[in-house]
Write a protein that holds these residues in place. Structure first.
Motif, PDB file in Angstrom:
ATOM      1  N   THR A  89      85.934  67.068  41.812  1.00 58.35           N
ATOM      2  CA  THR A  89      86.943  67.204  40.764  1.00 58.35           C
ATOM      3  C   THR A  89      88.277  66.747  41.323  1.00 58.35           C
ATOM      4  O   THR A  89      88.442  66.624  42.544  1.00 58.35           O
ATOM      5  CB  THR A  89      87.070  68.667  40.286  1.00 58.35           C
ATOM      6  OG1 THR A  89      87.503  69.473  41.386  1.00 58.35           O
ATOM      7  CG2 THR A  89      85.768  69.194  39.717  1.00 58.35           C
ATOM      8  N   GLU A  90      89.231  66.513  40.428  1.00 60.50           N
ATOM      9  CA  GLU A  90      90.569  66.095  40.869  1.00 60.50           C
ATOM     10  C   GLU A  90      91.164  67.123  41.826  1.00 60.50           C
ATOM     11  O   GLU A  90      91.766  66.765  42.827  1.00 60.50           O
ATOM     12  CB  GLU A  90      91.494  65.911  39.661  1.00 60.50           C
ATOM     13  CG  GLU A  90      91.179  64.690  38.829  1.00 60.50           C
ATOM     14  CD  GLU A  90      91.555  63.385  39.511  1.00 60.50           C
ATOM     15  OE1 GLU A  90      92.379  63.385  40.444  1.00 60.50           O
ATOM     16  OE2 GLU A  90      91.009  62.347  39.098  1.00 60.50           O
ATOM     17  N   GLU A  91      90.984  68.413  41.524  1.00 61.54           N
ATOM     18  CA  GLU A  91      91.553  69.471  42.361  1.00 61.54           C
ATOM     19  C   GLU A  91      90.955  69.457  43.765  1.00 61.54           C
ATOM     20  O   GLU A  91      91.681  69.524  44.758  1.00 61.54           O
ATOM     21  CB  GLU A  91      91.330  70.836  41.721  1.00 61.54           C
ATOM     22  CG  GLU A  91      91.953  71.968  42.489  1.00 61.54           C
ATOM     23  CD  GLU A  91      91.762  73.321  41.818  1.00 61.54           C
ATOM     24  OE1 GLU A  91      92.159  74.319  42.448  1.00 61.54           O
ATOM     25  OE2 GLU A  91      91.220  73.388  40.709  1.00 61.54           O
ATOM     26  N   VAL A  92      89.648  69.344  43.853  1.00 58.38           N
ATOM     27  CA  VAL A  92      88.990  69.303  45.168  1.00 58.38           C
ATOM     28  C   VAL A  92      89.381  68.022  45.899  1.00 58.38           C
ATOM     29  O   VAL A  92      89.682  68.044  47.093  1.00 58.38           O
ATOM     30  CB  VAL A  92      87.452  69.412  45.027  1.00 58.38           C
ATOM     31  CG1 VAL A  92      86.763  69.183  46.361  1.00 58.38           C
ATOM     32  CG2 VAL A  92      87.068  70.763  44.438  1.00 58.38           C
ATOM     33  N   LEU A  93      89.429  66.921  45.172  1.00 54.38           N
ATOM     34  CA  LEU A  93      89.771  65.626  45.753  1.00 54.38           C
ATOM     35  C   LEU A  93      91.162  65.657  46.388  1.00 54.38           C
ATOM     36  O   LEU A  93      91.363  65.120  47.475  1.00 54.38           O
ATOM     37  CB  LEU A  93      89.706  64.548  44.669  1.00 54.38           C
ATOM     38  CG  LEU A  93      89.825  63.098  45.088  1.00 54.38           C
ATOM     39  CD1 LEU A  93      88.720  62.724  46.060  1.00 54.38           C
ATOM     40  CD2 LEU A  93      89.769  62.199  43.860  1.00 54.38           C
ATOM     41  N   GLU A  94      92.108  66.322  45.742  1.00 60.56           N
ATOM     42  CA  GLU A  94      93.470  66.426  46.272  1.00 60.56           C
ATOM     43  C   GLU A  94      93.507  67.151  47.609  1.00 60.56           C
ATOM     44  O   GLU A  94      94.375  66.880  48.438  1.00 60.56           O
ATOM     45  CB  GLU A  94      94.378  67.153  45.280  1.00 60.56           C
ATOM     46  CG  GLU A  94      94.733  66.325  44.074  1.00 60.56           C
ATOM     47  CD  GLU A  94      95.566  67.099  43.068  1.00 60.56           C
ATOM     48  OE1 GLU A  94      96.111  68.169  43.431  1.00 60.56           O
ATOM     49  OE2 GLU A  94      95.679  66.627  41.926  1.00 60.56           O
ATOM     50  N   GLY A  95      92.572  68.062  47.838  1.00 59.54           N
ATOM     51  CA  GLY A  95      92.554  68.826  49.077  1.00 59.54           C
ATOM     52  C   GLY A  95      91.869  68.131  50.232  1.00 59.54           C
ATOM     53  O   GLY A  95      91.901  68.619  51.360  1.00 59.54           O
ATOM     54  N   LEU A  96      91.259  66.998  49.974  1.00 63.52           N
ATOM     55  CA  LEU A  96      90.567  66.268  51.035  1.00 63.52           C
ATOM     56  C   LEU A  96      91.557  65.441  51.849  1.00 63.52           C
ATOM     57  O   LEU A  96      92.502  64.887  51.289  1.00 63.52           O
ATOM     58  CB  LEU A  96      89.502  65.339  50.442  1.00 63.52           C
ATOM     59  CG  LEU A  96      88.374  66.019  49.685  1.00 63.52           C
ATOM     60  CD1 LEU A  96      87.453  64.982  49.064  1.00 63.52           C
ATOM     61  CD2 LEU A  96      87.590  66.939  50.593  1.00 63.52           C
ATOM     62  N   PRO A  97      91.352  65.358  53.152  1.00 66.10           N
ATOM     63  CA  PRO A  97      92.237  64.528  53.981  1.00 66.10           C
ATOM     64  C   PRO A  97      92.212  63.076  53.513  1.00 66.10           C
ATOM     65  O   PRO A  97      91.154  62.529  53.228  1.00 66.10           O
ATOM     66  CB  PRO A  97      91.637  64.641  55.387  1.00 66.10           C
ATOM     67  CG  PRO A  97      90.795  65.878  55.347  1.00 66.10           C
ATOM     68  CD  PRO A  97      90.322  66.016  53.925  1.00 66.10           C
ATOM     69  N   ALA A  98      93.370  62.461  53.385  1.00 61.96           N
ATOM     70  CA  ALA A  98      93.480  61.079  52.913  1.00 61.96           C
ATOM     71  C   ALA A  98      92.742  60.128  53.843  1.00 61.96           C
ATOM     72  O   ALA A  98      92.779  60.264  55.054  1.00 61.96           O
ATOM     73  CB  ALA A  98      94.945  60.678  52.817  1.00 61.96           C
ATOM     74  N   GLY A  99      92.066  59.175  53.242  1.00 62.51           N
ATOM     75  CA  GLY A  99      91.436  58.119  54.008  1.00 62.51           C
ATOM     76  C   GLY A  99      90.122  58.486  54.674  1.00 62.51           C
ATOM     77  O   GLY A  99      89.520  57.650  55.332  1.00 62.51           O
TER      78      GLY A  99
END
Length: 175
Positions: A89-99
């Motif tokens: 989800t967008e919320e979970v995705l935001e919490g993932l380290p970039a890249g």
């Protein structure tokens, strides 16, 4: 079977909101068609990084439908390989380290992260059929799912479960 018997009955309730068997079926079918279009088929690994709720149930059913109705041939990924893609989800995705391109604990791979609640994704899902993908013959020895655990060493470990093993478990649990 429940969709045919009682399509309007409540299948899942989350936060006081019920979703019918018919709606769950349509959402899972559309997700399955999307996944098949992304190359998901027999024994493909699709990651699920979804909070508990309707999206998680739709994700599980959609992946199974894509696996059973999907692509023939050797395009699948073994239990030791990386995820073709990961539903989140967008919320979970935001919490993932970039890249990173993958989730902690899952094996490295070239899989993409797909937010199921993204507006563009909603349009893509609305554009695919809501009918069930055709079901192929399922080999009981083929992969049904992989559950990742922390393992006794604290290092993630994938446990592969076959379709035959899942059927045996379901029969045992029903008794």
């Amino acid at each position: 079977a429940q969709v045919g018997r009682v399509p309007d009955a409540v299948a899942v309730v989350v936060d006081g909101v019920g979703v019918s068997y018919a709606e769950l079926e349509v959402r899972a079918n559309r997700l399955a068609h999307f996944l098949i279009g992304q190359g998901v088929g027999a024994e493909s690994v699709v990651g699920l990084a979804l909070p508990r709720g309707v999206d998680m149930i739709v994700g599980i059913l959609g992946v199974w439908k894509a696996d059973l109705g999907g692509v023939e041939g050797g395009g699948g990924v073994s239990a030791g390989g990386g995820a073709v893609l990961t539903l989140t989800t967008e919320e979970v995705l935001e919490g993932l380290p970039a890249g990173r391109g993958r989730l902690e604990g899952l094996p490295a791979g070239r899989g993409r992260l797909v937010a199921v609640d993204d507006a563009v994704m909603a349009m893509r899902l609305a554009a695919v059929p809501d009918s069930a993908p055709g079901v192929s013959v399922v080999d009981p020895a083929s992969l049904a799912y992989v559950m990742y655990t922390s393992g006794s060493t604290g290092r993630p470990k994938g446990v592969a479960v076959t379709h035959g093993g899942l059927v045996n478990y379901a029969r045992w649990a029903a008794q």
